[in-house]
Design an enzyme around this catalytic site. Structure first.
Site, PDB file in Angstrom:
ATOM      1  N   LYS A  39      50.585  25.647   3.650  1.00  0.00           N
ATOM      2  CA  LYS A  39      51.842  25.294   2.393  1.00  0.00           C
ATOM      3  C   LYS A  39      52.003  25.901   1.977  1.00  0.00           C
ATOM      4  O   LYS A  39      52.228  27.314   2.073  1.00  0.00           O
ATOM      5  CB  LYS A  39      50.889  24.659   2.259  1.00  0.00           C
ATOM      6  N   SER A  46      52.523  20.005   9.618  1.00  0.00           N
ATOM      7  CA  SER A  46      52.785  19.259   8.172  1.00  0.00           C
ATOM      8  C   SER A  46      53.946  20.271   7.771  1.00  0.00           C
ATOM      9  O   SER A  46      54.174  20.090   6.742  1.00  0.00           O
ATOM     10  CB  SER A  46      51.304  19.684   7.297  1.00  0.00           C
TER      11      SER A  46
END
EC number: 3.4.21.89
Length: 194
Positions: A109, A61
């Site tokens: 993230k 990701s």
């Protein structure tokens, strides 16, 4: 039997002043450093485990910034003194409403917006407060569309660098700041097969 005795050249070589001192002349440097050394080691180990940790990257990701199998160092102290900033890469506990994650699950993230910002994704670009963001670190432009979202105070908006293959704020909304565990510092190990 004079041939068994050391020659004069050998004696002068050994007794030459610069040759007398040798780094390992005393083996005292191998001894345990004593209570002071042990105490220093213990304090450093406790500080390290309290304010930093090493994490494993299990998914793509955050590709290309972080790759599957990377080991990263995360520091946990700076957000006691300052607020999270745009472009900080953070580790965090998933929001409460998200199911499917274990109790100890931690995600990673990039922060793209803070409290009070308006976030939107369309035509393959991220817009924060109506301004298209220059993101040269993403794997590819987002293929999804995100309607205008307001980031409430005390929250951040996080997206993975691999925008089309990331489970992030575009799926579940803004992230509460209290869920942030730490800030990415550096990659300390990258497998050679990637």
């Amino acid at each position: 039997m004079s041939f068994l005795r050391p020659c004069a050249l050998y004696k002068s070589f050994i007794t030459f002043p610069s040759r007398r001192w040798m780094p390992c002349q005393s083996w005292g440097f191998l001894r345990w450093p004593g209570f002071d050394g042990f105490f220093r080691f213990l304090v450093i180990a406790l500080l390290w485990s309290t304010f930093s940790e090493i994490r494993f990257i299990p998914s793509s990701s955050m590709y290309p910034t972080l790759r599957v199998g990377d080991r990263i160092i995360v520091e946990k102290a700076s957000y006691f003194f300052r607020s999270p900033a745009i472009n900080d890469i953070v580790t965090f506990r998933p929001p409460e409403q998200e199911t499917g994650f274990g109790k100890d699950a931690v995600l990673i993230k990039r922060i793209v917006a803070k409290g009070g910002d308006l976030v939107q994704v369309h035509h393959g670009s991220l817009y924060v407060n109506g301004v298209a963001q220059n993101e040269d670190f993403i794997a590819e432009r987002p293929s999804y569309t995100l309607e205008l979202k307001y980031v409430p105070s005390g929250h951040v908006y996080v997206l993975g660098d691999n925008r089309n293959n990331s489970y992030d704020s575009h799926d579940w909304g803004p992230l509460p700041v209290e869920n942030i565990v730490g800030r990415y510092v550096m990659c300390c190990y990258r497998p050679s097969n990637h």
